[in-house]
Structures are given as C-alpha cells and as structure tokens.
Design a protein around this motif. Structure first.
Motif, PDB file in Angstrom:
ATOM      1  N   GLN A   2      29.563  39.792  42.008  1.00  0.00           N
ATOM      2  CA  GLN A   2      30.933  39.645  41.592  1.00  0.00           C
ATOM      3  C   GLN A   2      31.644  40.983  41.450  1.00  0.00           C
ATOM      4  N   GLN A   3      30.949  42.087  41.678  1.00  0.00           N
ATOM      5  CA  GLN A   3      31.545  43.391  41.458  1.00  0.00           C
ATOM      6  C   GLN A   3      32.462  43.813  42.594  1.00  0.00           C
ATOM      7  N   VAL A   4      33.441  44.639  42.209  1.00  0.00           N
ATOM      8  CA  VAL A   4      34.275  45.330  43.174  1.00  0.00           C
ATOM      9  C   VAL A   4      34.140  46.814  42.856  1.00  0.00           C
ATOM     10  N   CYS A  23      37.971  50.473  48.174  1.00  0.00           N
ATOM     11  CA  CYS A  23      37.234  49.473  47.415  1.00  0.00           C
ATOM     12  C   CYS A  23      36.265  48.731  48.325  1.00  0.00           C
ATOM     13  N   TYR A  25      33.340  45.306  48.333  1.00  0.00           N
ATOM     14  CA  TYR A  25      32.905  44.091  47.644  1.00  0.00           C
ATOM     15  C   TYR A  25      31.701  43.499  48.350  1.00  0.00           C
ATOM     16  N   GLU A  26      31.008  42.617  47.657  1.00  0.00           N
ATOM     17  CA  GLU A  26      29.832  41.965  48.221  1.00  0.00           C
ATOM     18  C   GLU A  26      30.048  40.479  48.492  1.00  0.00           C
ATOM     19  N   ASN A  27      30.823  39.842  47.627  1.00  0.00           N
ATOM     20  CA  ASN A  27      30.961  38.386  47.701  1.00  0.00           C
ATOM     21  C   ASN A  27      31.912  37.992  48.835  1.00  0.00           C
ATOM     22  N   PHE A  30      35.305  35.901  48.401  1.00  0.00           N
ATOM     23  CA  PHE A  30      36.602  36.440  47.986  1.00  0.00           C
ATOM     24  C   PHE A  30      37.616  36.226  49.112  1.00  0.00           C
ATOM     25  N   PHE A  33      42.987  39.851  47.880  1.00  0.00           N
ATOM     26  CA  PHE A  33      42.700  41.232  47.500  1.00  0.00           C
ATOM     27  C   PHE A  33      44.009  41.943  47.141  1.00  0.00           C
ATOM     28  N   LYS A  71      33.331  44.684  54.609  1.00  0.00           N
ATOM     29  CA  LYS A  71      33.628  44.255  53.236  1.00  0.00           C
ATOM     30  C   LYS A  71      34.236  45.401  52.438  1.00  0.00           C
ATOM     31  N   ALA A  92      39.848  41.425  43.386  1.00  0.00           N
ATOM     32  CA  ALA A  92      39.522  40.368  44.344  1.00  0.00           C
ATOM     33  C   ALA A  92      39.374  39.070  43.589  1.00  0.00           C
ATOM     34  N   GLY A 102      38.339  46.383  40.074  1.00  0.00           N
ATOM     35  CA  GLY A 102      37.584  47.612  40.208  1.00  0.00           C
ATOM     36  C   GLY A 102      37.747  48.446  38.948  1.00  0.00           C
TER      37      GLY A 102
END
Lengths: 111, 114
Positions: A2-4, A23, A25-27, A30, A33, A71, A92, A102
C-alpha cells in the motif's frame, strides 16, 4: 504494497528552473494518482491528477508523467517560481477509496 | 469558491482531556474523510463517510476516537482521552459522491497535547 515512495525529500531549485519530484508504487490496483501542494499551516490543495490510461497530463506549468510498466509517476514544474515553494505530496488510490500519500517533498525556489 | 470548513484551527489540550473537531464539507458533497497528518509525513485516513454511513474506519483507534456525521452533512471527530501521541494536524476532506476521485481538503485543526 500500500506504500507510495516519494523522492527526493527536499529540493532546491533556482527561479526559472525545472523541479522534478518522483513517486513509485507497488499496488497495480491503484487507478488514480493526484499531486497535492501544501503550504505551512494549510491543508493540502489538489494540484493535478492522472489516471493510468494516459502517460502524461499537463496543466499550465505542471505536468504529470506516468509510466505504468515501471509503476512510477512524476511531477514536473516548469519555470519554477518562488511562490511554488511548498511541500508536494504524491498520492494514489483504488477507485475513490482512501488516498495513500507519499512522504512529501519540500521544494524551495530561490530567486 | 466553495471550501471545506474546519474548526477550531488550533487546539491545545492536556493529556487525558477530551477534544472535538468539526468539519463542514463543500456544499453538496456526499463523501467526507478525516485524515491525520503527523508533522513531516503525509496524511493518513482515519475514517470515511458516505452520507451518514461509515465506509472505512479500519485505521481509527476506536478505543479513544469516535466520529459521526449524523445528518450526512457536517461531521465531528472526537478524541477521549487525548494522548501525547495524538499531537498532529487533523484534516477533513470531501468529494462530490462515491464515484468522484477528487478530494478537497480543509485548512485542518492543529492539535497539541501537553
């Protein structure tokens, strides 16, 4: 997931220069943005936002570049002005759920 | 231009006291969010309302925090008892409806717990 992740933490730019904030992201769920601008003691103000179906969005001096495969997304401030000095947050969300922010970038633009 | 209103803007309270914050969203906005922003960090959601119903309160410390939006318009966030770690900016945001992505933030309430 869930991190940005946002970088740099702080940025110093001369008036007229280009400010770039990044920035990641992993997810992959999302789908929204936004970038927010926050002055000391004030609430965040929505600056510009992008959806993942486009790679770039421009509004005046502010441009978001979006790289879905990497990403990553970034904010470019063209012709930076002292009045742009503020903290910038990327964020996000999945649909209209909570925004995941972030850690912020403190931008200082010197004359 | 329509804005999210919050009061008070600043609040200093002693540990173990009760404190309450008020938010009036942009007129016509059905979705309301409370976020907490610790100094030097990004905001984090505490609770989300759709009209008068709670949509997400998974990050709300329910042993001491409560939130309500009785008539689906303005909202109150309460902390009882306040702890030193609650010192932060409490931000309210609103969006037009459940399908609107844009969230508009108020000026926030700066809470200091001594």
């Amino acid at each position: 997931q869930q991190q940005v992740k946002q970088s740099p933490q702080s940025l110093i730019v001369q008036k007229g220069g280009i400010s770039i904030i990044n920035c990641a992201y992993e997810n992959t769920a999302f789908d929204y943005f936004p970038w927010y601008q926050q002055f000391p003691g004030k609430g965040p103000a929505l600056l510009i936002a992008i959806r993942p179906d486009v790679s770039e969005k421009k509004e005046g001096r502010f441009t978001i570049s979006f790289n879905k495969s990497a990403k990553q997304f970034s904010l470019h401030i063209m012709d930076s002005q002292p009045g742009d000095s503020a903290t910038y947050f990327c964020a996000a969300s999945i649909y209209t759920d909570k925004l995941i922010f972030g850690t912020g970038t403190r931008l200082q633009v010197f004359p | 231009e329509a804005e999210v209103a919050q009061s008070p803007r600043y609040k200093i309270t002693e540990k173990s006291q009760a404190v309450a914050f008020w938010c009036d969203p942009i007129s016509g906005h059905a979705t309301l969010y409370w976020y907490r922003q610790i100094l030097g960090q990004g905001p984090e959601l505490l609770v989300q309302f759709q009209d008068e119903s709670v949509v997400d309160d998974s990050q709300l410390p329910k042993d001491r925090f409560s939130a309500e939006r009785l008539k689906g318009v303005d909202s109150t966030l309460k902390i009882q008892p306040a702890e030193l770690g609650d010192s932060a900016m409490y931000l309210c945001a609103s969006s037009f409806d459940r399908d609107s992505y844009e969230q508009y933030f108020g000026p926030g309430t700066r809470l200091t717990v001594t």
